[in-house]
Enzyme design. Structure first.
Site, short mmCIF file in Angstrom:
data_model
loop_
_atom_site.label_atom_id
_atom_site.label_comp_id
_atom_site.label_asym_id
_atom_site.label_seq_id
_atom_site.Cartn_x
_atom_site.Cartn_y
_atom_site.Cartn_z
N ASP A 145 61.95 46.38 91.08
CA ASP A 145 61.35 45.70 92.22
C ASP A 145 60.53 46.71 93.03
O ASP A 145 60.31 47.85 92.58
CB ASP A 145 62.42 45.03 93.07
CG ASP A 145 63.48 45.99 93.61
OD1 ASP A 145 63.21 47.22 93.67
OD2 ASP A 145 64.57 45.53 93.97
N GLN A 146 60.09 46.33 94.20
CA GLN A 146 59.25 47.18 95.02
C GLN A 146 59.94 48.49 95.42
O GLN A 146 59.30 49.48 95.68
CB GLN A 146 58.79 46.42 96.26
CG GLN A 146 57.74 47.14 97.06
CD GLN A 146 57.21 46.29 98.21
OE1 GLN A 146 57.79 45.26 98.52
NE2 GLN A 146 56.12 46.71 98.81
#
Length: 146
Positions: free
Chosen positions: A17-18
């Site tokens: 994810d980020q």
């Protein structure tokens, strides 16, 4: 039986994810990769089993998140068959940071033996040699179960 090698892989950027942490949806894929690697080592390549009319769908999957796995990590997955009946089997998995004893994740999956018509199959009766391979691995590695 020869020692079974754990499954080792590098975490790709697209799996995170980020925050660069592995997205939870990827763990099922990692377990499947490790399970197929195990079966290959047992001489039970999944494509060969399917040619024989054997299907082993996932019935249950349980994940236990211990530490974050991040982009670039190298992980080592150790799958162990811990339950076996003629129609079902279950595995436990430990995921370590490769080369260490740092446990990052634990998981369990359960599977059924089905025929090509999706009906339960008694592996012990229909394919006793294959069933015995599962049994030998379970017996040899029962001490290492999660």
């Amino acid at each position: 039986m020869n020692k079974i090698e754990s499954y080792v892989r590098v975490i790709n950027y697209y799996e995170t994810d980020q925050m660069h942490i592995v997205h939870h949806s990827n763990y099922a894929r990692y377990l499947e990769e490790a399970r197929l690697h195990l079966m290959d080592q047992l001489g039970l390549a999944y494509d060969k089993m399917e040619e024989m009319g054997i299907i082993i769908p996932v019935l249950e999957l349980h994940d236990y998140y211990i530490k974050s796995i991040t982009y670039g990590d190298i992980i080592e997955i150790v799958p162990v068959i811990y339950k076996l009946t003629p129609v079902r089997f279950s595995l436990k998995y430990n995921i370590f940071r490769s080369g260490t004893d740092e446990l990052l994740h634990k998981a369990e999956t359960s599977h059924a033996f089905l025929d090509s018509e999706f009906k339960p199959m008694n592996m012990k009766k229909k394919y006793p040699d294959l069933y015995n391979l599962f049994e030998e691995y379970k017996e040899e590695y029962k001490e290492t179960a999660v």
